[in-house]
Motif scaffolding. Structure first.
Motif, PDB file in Angstrom:
ATOM      1  N   LEU A  41     -11.205  13.636   4.689  1.00 34.14           N
ATOM      2  CA  LEU A  41      -9.821  14.601   5.600  1.00 34.14           C
ATOM      3  C   LEU A  41      -9.869  15.566   4.664  1.00 34.14           C
ATOM      4  O   LEU A  41     -10.656  16.554   5.959  1.00 34.14           O
ATOM      5  N   ILE A  42     -10.769  15.871   3.547  1.00 37.59           N
ATOM      6  CA  ILE A  42     -11.171  17.138   3.630  1.00 37.59           C
ATOM      7  C   ILE A  42     -12.411  17.428   3.856  1.00 37.59           C
ATOM      8  O   ILE A  42     -12.946  18.521   4.532  1.00 37.59           O
ATOM      9  N   GLU A  43     -13.760  16.339   4.569  1.00 40.48           N
ATOM     10  CA  GLU A  43     -14.889  16.426   4.775  1.00 40.48           C
ATOM     11  C   GLU A  43     -14.512  16.941   6.352  1.00 40.48           C
ATOM     12  O   GLU A  43     -15.402  17.783   6.339  1.00 40.48           O
ATOM     13  N   VAL A 101      -7.379   1.788  -5.626  1.00 36.92           N
ATOM     14  CA  VAL A 101      -6.585   3.180  -4.962  1.00 36.92           C
ATOM     15  C   VAL A 101      -7.987   3.287  -3.847  1.00 36.92           C
ATOM     16  O   VAL A 101      -9.020   2.672  -3.656  1.00 36.92           O
ATOM     17  N   ILE A 102      -6.963   4.140  -2.884  1.00 44.23           N
ATOM     18  CA  ILE A 102      -8.008   4.309  -1.689  1.00 44.23           C
ATOM     19  C   ILE A 102      -7.964   5.459  -1.374  1.00 44.23           C
ATOM     20  O   ILE A 102      -7.034   6.626  -1.697  1.00 44.23           O
ATOM     21  N   ASP A 103      -8.969   6.305  -1.402  1.00 39.88           N
ATOM     22  CA  ASP A 103      -9.466   7.733  -1.856  1.00 39.88           C
ATOM     23  C   ASP A 103      -9.458   8.112  -0.098  1.00 39.88           C
ATOM     24  O   ASP A 103     -10.358   8.598   0.398  1.00 39.88           O
ATOM     25  N   VAL A 130       0.637  -1.419   0.169  1.00 42.19           N
ATOM     26  CA  VAL A 130       0.241  -0.119   0.558  1.00 42.19           C
ATOM     27  C   VAL A 130       1.097   0.916   0.573  1.00 42.19           C
ATOM     28  O   VAL A 130       1.384   1.409   0.846  1.00 42.19           O
ATOM     29  N   ALA A 131       0.669   1.682  -0.800  1.00 41.43           N
ATOM     30  CA  ALA A 131       1.582   3.234  -0.512  1.00 41.43           C
ATOM     31  C   ALA A 131       0.834   4.629  -1.605  1.00 41.43           C
ATOM     32  O   ALA A 131      -0.122   3.871  -1.626  1.00 41.43           O
ATOM     33  N   CYS A 132       1.186   5.569  -0.333  1.00 34.79           N
ATOM     34  CA  CYS A 132       0.894   6.782  -0.419  1.00 34.79           C
ATOM     35  C   CYS A 132       2.012   7.366  -0.506  1.00 34.79           C
ATOM     36  O   CYS A 132       3.237   8.341   0.057  1.00 34.79           O
ATOM     37  N   TYR A 133       1.816   8.678  -2.191  1.00 27.28           N
ATOM     38  CA  TYR A 133       2.621   9.559  -2.660  1.00 27.28           C
ATOM     39  C   TYR A 133       2.133  10.426  -3.048  1.00 27.28           C
ATOM     40  O   TYR A 133       1.099   9.863  -3.863  1.00 27.28           O
ATOM     41  N   GLY A 134       2.950  11.538  -3.602  1.00 26.03           N
ATOM     42  CA  GLY A 134       2.553  12.387  -4.067  1.00 26.03           C
ATOM     43  C   GLY A 134       2.884  14.230  -3.444  1.00 26.03           C
ATOM     44  O   GLY A 134       2.705  14.932  -3.449  1.00 26.03           O
ATOM     45  N   MET A 135       2.352  14.197  -1.559  1.00 23.67           N
ATOM     46  CA  MET A 135       2.503  15.567  -1.223  1.00 23.67           C
ATOM     47  C   MET A 135       3.715  15.921  -1.735  1.00 23.67           C
ATOM     48  O   MET A 135       3.540  16.997  -2.045  1.00 23.67           O
ATOM     49  N   PRO A 139      -2.852  12.610   0.633  1.00 25.11           N
ATOM     50  CA  PRO A 139      -4.212  13.534   1.967  1.00 25.11           C
ATOM     51  C   PRO A 139      -3.569  15.396   1.751  1.00 25.11           C
ATOM     52  O   PRO A 139      -2.779  15.778   0.396  1.00 25.11           O
ATOM     53  N   PRO A 140      -4.831  15.866   1.457  1.00 18.53           N
ATOM     54  CA  PRO A 140      -4.768  17.248   1.266  1.00 18.53           C
ATOM     55  C   PRO A 140      -3.802  18.609   1.861  1.00 18.53           C
ATOM     56  O   PRO A 140      -3.322  18.379   2.889  1.00 18.53           O
TER      57      PRO A 140
END
Length: 244
Positions: A192-194, A185-187, A92-97, A137-138
């Motif tokens: 978090l925004i909500e 994919v997991i949103d 499970v990978a989380c990249y982008g920030m 995340p935002p």
């Protein structure tokens, strides 16, 4: 991917399963992973080993802003070693920030991110593991104690980010949700925004973290979202165990 296929099937499977979590400092903190593990242990559902293998400042794109104190590490410089040492069933990978390096949007940086993600998924699959991506995340400028920069500023960094950087992350997230190359994919961005909007309704002041890293409440929401998506468990935030 759905939970009926992924997790309940494992209830009759005595073979140990290893889930590896990759990402930047948000993952490296280990908080949402510890929440997931604590919830599964509490419910007697833990039939897997959860390995947090995030690295602070890391990217999938290989990019780094000039003002960063050192060149940002890239997952591709260590991915083969991670996959060989952990032998994961799922990654499970989380990249982008960090991948937009806190600059205004550019097609060149976006292409580097997309190529880095595609390569990441391909290498995970080559290892025979399931690949799951999380949206970044935002970026929350209202929670930042930093000098936010206009789009025409000469330099940008995590210490002086572009004030509209969340718009960049929105585009990255939309690409993951619509064209992702992974098994699923997991949103995590949307809940978090909500949550942030709810906390700030009626003019209330709320800090979601430091603008880049979610606070503990945010990590609970990330864990809650993963638990529902991967394990079919719907838990209220208030019923989640404290990880100390």
């Amino acid at each position: 991917m759905n939970a009926d296929w992924l997790y309940p099937m494992r209830k009759q499977d005595s073979t140990a399963k290893t889930l590896v979590f990759l990402g930047d400092s948000i993952t490296a903190s280990g908080e949402y992973i510890r929440f997931i593990e604590a919830c599964l242990r509490q419910r007697g559902n833990l039939r897997a080993e959860l390995l947090g293998m995030g690295v602070p400042s890391e990217t999938a794109s290989g990019l780094s802003e000039a003002a960063h104190p050192f060149p940002r590490p890239c997952i591709h410089d260590r991915l083969n070693q991670v996959l060989e040492s952990s032998d994961p069933w799922m990654v499970v990978a989380c990249y982008g920030m960090n991948d937009g390096i806190y600059h205004p949007f550019s097609e060149e940086r976006f292409d580097a991110y997309k190529e880095g993600i595609r390569r990441l998924v391909a290498e995970i699959r080559n290892k025979g593991a399931i690949s799951v991506l999380m949206t970044p995340p935002p970026f929350d400028p209202e929670s930042m104690n930093a000098s936010l920069q206009p789009g025409d500023a000469p330099n940008f960094s995590y210490l002086e980010p572009y004030q509209g950087y969340d718009g960049v992350l929105k585009l990255y997230s939309e690409w993951l949700l619509s064209e992702h190359p992974a098994d699923d994919v997991i949103d995590i961005r949307s809940p978090l925004i909500e949550h942030i909007r709810s906390k700030r309704s009626y003019g209330r002041v709320y800090s979601s973290g430091d603008g880049i890293h979610p606070n503990r409440e945010g990590h609970r929401i990330i864990a809650q979202t993963i638990l529902k998506k991967l394990f079919g468990l719907s838990l209220d935030l208030g019923r989640m165990p404290d990880i100390g």
